[in-house]
Design a protein around this motif. Structure first.
Motif, PDB file in Angstrom:
ATOM      1  N   ALA A  44      25.139  37.764  40.826  1.00  0.00           N
ATOM      2  CA  ALA A  44      26.587  37.791  41.178  1.00  0.00           C
ATOM      3  C   ALA A  44      27.442  37.308  40.150  1.00  0.00           C
ATOM      4  O   ALA A  44      28.581  37.776  40.163  1.00  0.00           O
ATOM      5  N   ALA A  45      27.023  36.341  39.607  1.00  0.00           N
ATOM      6  CA  ALA A  45      27.974  35.444  38.536  1.00  0.00           C
ATOM      7  C   ALA A  45      28.183  36.537  37.436  1.00  0.00           C
ATOM      8  O   ALA A  45      29.060  36.455  36.773  1.00  0.00           O
ATOM      9  N   ALA A  75      30.439  39.120  38.330  1.00  0.00           N
ATOM     10  CA  ALA A  75      31.812  38.763  38.457  1.00  0.00           C
ATOM     11  C   ALA A  75      32.393  38.547  37.001  1.00  0.00           C
ATOM     12  O   ALA A  75      33.680  38.851  36.739  1.00  0.00           O
ATOM     13  N   CYS A 117      33.387  41.803  35.622  1.00  0.00           N
ATOM     14  CA  CYS A 117      34.641  42.405  36.256  1.00  0.00           C
ATOM     15  C   CYS A 117      35.729  41.768  35.555  1.00  0.00           C
ATOM     16  O   CYS A 117      36.890  42.301  35.082  1.00  0.00           O
ATOM     17  N   ARG A 118      35.814  40.256  35.264  1.00  0.00           N
ATOM     18  CA  ARG A 118      36.725  39.508  34.562  1.00  0.00           C
ATOM     19  C   ARG A 118      37.115  40.150  33.481  1.00  0.00           C
ATOM     20  O   ARG A 118      38.087  40.424  32.918  1.00  0.00           O
ATOM     21  N   HIS A 121      39.475  44.446  39.427  1.00  0.00           N
ATOM     22  CA  HIS A 121      39.670  43.578  40.862  1.00  0.00           C
ATOM     23  C   HIS A 121      38.365  43.651  41.579  1.00  0.00           C
ATOM     24  O   HIS A 121      37.821  44.504  42.096  1.00  0.00           O
ATOM     25  N   GLN A 122      37.753  42.166  41.796  1.00  0.00           N
ATOM     26  CA  GLN A 122      36.366  42.494  42.505  1.00  0.00           C
ATOM     27  C   GLN A 122      36.697  41.962  43.835  1.00  0.00           C
ATOM     28  O   GLN A 122      37.254  40.960  44.109  1.00  0.00           O
ATOM     29  N   ARG A 163      34.734  41.474  48.420  1.00  0.00           N
ATOM     30  CA  ARG A 163      33.657  41.177  48.722  1.00  0.00           C
ATOM     31  C   ARG A 163      33.218  42.079  50.186  1.00  0.00           C
ATOM     32  O   ARG A 163      32.000  42.224  50.494  1.00  0.00           O
ATOM     33  N   VAL A 217      42.919  37.902  44.887  1.00  0.00           N
ATOM     34  CA  VAL A 217      42.215  39.055  43.905  1.00  0.00           C
ATOM     35  C   VAL A 217      43.430  39.359  42.927  1.00  0.00           C
ATOM     36  O   VAL A 217      43.021  39.588  41.641  1.00  0.00           O
ATOM     37  N   SER A 239      43.906  36.819  40.192  1.00  0.00           N
ATOM     38  CA  SER A 239      42.772  36.358  39.590  1.00  0.00           C
ATOM     39  C   SER A 239      42.974  36.531  37.934  1.00  0.00           C
ATOM     40  O   SER A 239      43.436  37.523  37.470  1.00  0.00           O
TER      41      SER A 239
END
Length: 679
Positions: A255-256, A259, A262-263, A268-269, A271, A447, A450
């Motif tokens: 997951a990290a 993420a 995506c950054r 835009h992530q 959930r 979101v 971010s």
């Protein structure tokens, strides 16, 4: 290299192989959909029994087909290869394999045949493909037309998303069920949809990002070209290295890593499917992300207070506004209004509904505001439910002005008690998202605001594989890569220990080598004041080798962990966090795809929850953050050049006002990681 997918989305002719008259079969559903576009494409149906399907005559074999551009295969698994070979001989340049159940070796052989023929394959094990603009309906379902391209590894989730988008006035430009991604994959499809003139945004649901760095590059190109990408990843909560033998391996979960990707890409992530639809609706306003500072605008204190609390839970700030901004706001409200933030009209909206629009415009112009959340009663006067419904036209006019001031500027979300009101309808149609629940509005703003990273640096050429990776060897290779260490000597005997003590200043640190985590079971003894104390500690520790080291002054610094691991999909993943023995307990870490430069490394350090400890506080001088960033960058470059390394870490790295120095080092090669995982 970009692949030609034109025959997939705009074929001149479509063949449905396995068409069926039985409504319970996929071949019937696909034929129904394909024939919807028969005025745009020639549609040929193949059924081995011949006859008619849906009133159309069927060919008995693929050999009877005229030339085909797109072939949709709904045949049993045992006959898939024969069907593929047949449509390729009829000129098919794109194939959609609905069929499931192929073993990996058969699937690989099938892809080889398709590629050798210069064609592309979607699937196997998929729901199909739709292009609503060209009338290509080669899928199990139909979807409401619109501007969102949906790329989904789940067919049912795409059906849900279609309904969620429709409820927000949105529709789908293209749909592709990813299936097994045996040939055409997510990277190819993101690029193709971003280039589509009828696609305004791309929505992705995926459970397996196979080409991680290709994904980042494709999304970056799409976003840079003006096509936003919203990503929902399923199954990314498990640890990426369950057999990890370092803090880094256990803290850099899938997951990290996703993420971080995506950054880096600017995606835009989200959930949940609902959040996916919410963000897509909000993106219609084409807002420019600026930062986390949100101004709350309300006409009732309770809604403002609750909104501020909920925004904080999503990591957003509701700061007091500057005197200049408050002065500007005060020109548009009455004396009892609050202009500090939340901005509370305190009943003035009932006297003058246009005060909403004027106050909103002032917040859009304010330099100390990054986003705006309107919450509470707005919409009530035009809802028909209020005794002051005569104010409805004025409120609707205010909504039109708010919409005009919102599009293309700061991110905006509206939460209303009356989301179906005329004023809220005006906002929604203009691209300003309206929510019934403040938590949904806050989550969407989180979101949209971010931070986006700087993209993904290319991997360097692979360096020569490492030799021994024990503790002293790890220190040496890291030092050669530019990481400072405290002075140390590796010893085995008491005589060697005495010689090392003569070379190093007291107090000393003694480490027992050969342990997975040296601090476990008392394997590290610190603060030894002199040689007798050092000899006594040596006698108590049970090890074949030791490291005698200079004792670093911990009082004036902060301990960090700096690590990296090699992810099979994304390559080097770098981690920075609060270090020492409590690293996993605190879990204060940030993750990025490597390599990173020093500026990106500083951004990572500033992303820690405990980042304030790096600055001057309580009389202690500010720490040397640039020195720490140099260590992070050096570690990331080293990891990027050594794919044979599964995990590595420096823990702790001591950051002081005058520099940064590593106090420990560990390297685990891919082979060693496999051995440890198997036990």
């Amino acid at each position: 290299m970009d692949r030609d997918l034109s025959a997939l989305f705009d074929p001149a002719s479509i063949a449905v192989v396995g068409a069926s008259a039985d409504p319970a079969k996929w071949g019937n559903a696909i034929a129904v959909q394909a024939l919807r576009g028969a005025d745009r494409h020639r549609v040929q149906l193949v059924n081995r029994r011949g006859g008619e399907v849906l009133g159309r005559p069927c060919l008995r074999s693929v050999a009877e087909l005229d030339r085909v551009d797109l072939a949709v295969l709904t045949v049993p698994e045992a006959g898939l290869e024969e069907a593929v070979d047949g449509v390729l001989t009829r000129g098919a340049k794109a194939l959609v394999a609905i069929t499931a159940g192929l073993a990996p070796d058969r699937e690989a052989a099938l892809v080889a045949r398709v590629r050798a023929a210069g064609a592309v394959l979607v699937g196997p094990n998929c729901l199909g493909v739709v292009d609503n603009h060209t009338g290509t309906y080669a899928a199990y379902n139909s979807f409401r037309p619109g501007g969102v391209a949906v790329l989904s590894q789940s067919g049912n989730l795409a059906i849900e998303l279609d309904r969620l988008l429709a409820a927000r006035g949105l529709g789908i430009s293209r749909f592709v069920s990813l299936g097994n991604q045996a040939d055409v994959g997510l990277v190819d499809l993101i690029a193709a949809c971003a280039a589509d003139l009828h696609t305004e945004a791309v929505a992705v649901y995926v459970e397996d990002v196979r080409d991680g760095r290709g994904f980042v590059s494709a999304v970056t190109a799409a976003v840079d070209g003006g096509t936003p990408v919203v990503v929902l990843v399923g199954g990314a909560s498990s640890a990426g290295a369950r057999g990890a033998q370092s803090h880094t391996g256990s803290l850099t979960s899938d997951a990290a890593v996703v993420a971080a990707a995506c950054r880096a890409a600017g995606a835009h992530q989200v959930r949940t499917p609902r959040a996916l639809a919410d963000v897509l609706a909000a993106l219609r306003q084409r807002a420019v992300p600026r930062g986390p500072r949100v101004a709350v605008l309300t006409d009732g204190g309770g809604h403002g207070v609750i909104a501020a609390d909920v925004l904080a839970t999503h990591g957003l700030e509701v700061p007091a506004l500057s005197p200049a901004t408050q002065t500007s706001l005060a020109e548009h409200v009455w004396a009892q209004s609050s202009v500090a933030n939340p901005v509370d009209l305190a009943g003035y909206g009932e006297v003058d509904p246009d005060s909403y629009a004027r106050t909103f415009a002032a917040l859009q112009d304010a330099a100390d505001v990054d986003a705006v959340l309107v919450t509470g009663y707005f919409g009530g006067y035009s809802s028909g439910e209020d005794g002051l419904a005569g104010l409805g036209p004025a409120e609707t006019a205010a909504a039109k002005q708010i919409a005009a001031d919102a599009v293309g500027r700061k991110p905006v979300a509206v939460q209303s008690i009356f989301p179906q009101s005329e004023a809220c309808r005006v906002l929604t149609e203009a691209g300003v998202p309206v929510f019934a629940a403040v938590e949904d509005a806050a989550a969407t703003l989180a979101v949209l605001t971010s931070p986006r990273a700087r993209g993904l640096a290319p991997l360097p050429p692979a360096a020569a594989p490492l030799g021994p990776t024990g503790y002293s060897a790890a220190r040496a290779v890291f030092a050669a890569a530019g990481v400072p260490f405290v002075a140390a000597r590796e010893v085995r005997t008491a005589a060697e220990l005495e010689a090392a003590a003569a070379d190093l200043p007291a107090p000393y640190v003694l480490k027992a080598l050969g342990r997975l985590h040296k601090s476990d079971g008392g394997g590290v003894v610190v603060g030894l004041p002199d040689l007798p104390a050092l000899l006594d500690a040596h006698a108590r520790l049970d090890a074949s080798a030791y490291s005698v080291e200079e004792m670093a002054g911990l009082a004036s610094g902060v301990e960090l962990i700096v690590g990296a691991r090699w992810d099979p999909r994304f390559g080097p993943v770098v981690l920075v966090g609060t270090g020492g023995t409590a690293t996993e307990v605190l879990g204060d870490v940030v993750v990025a795809l490597g390599p990173v430069d020093e500026a990106q490394a500083q951004d990572l350090l500033r992303g820690l929850r405990t980042a304030a400890l790096l600055d001057e506080h309580r009389g202690r001088a500010a720490l040397d953050v640039p020195a720490a960033a140099r260590v992070v960058s050096a570690v990331s470059r080293f990891a990027a050049a050594h794919p044979e390394v599964a995990e590595l870490e420096l823990n702790p790295v001591l950051v002081t006002p005058t520099g940064a120095v590593a106090l420990d080092a560990r390297i685990v090669t891919q082979q060693e990681g496999q051995q440890w995982t198997s036990h």
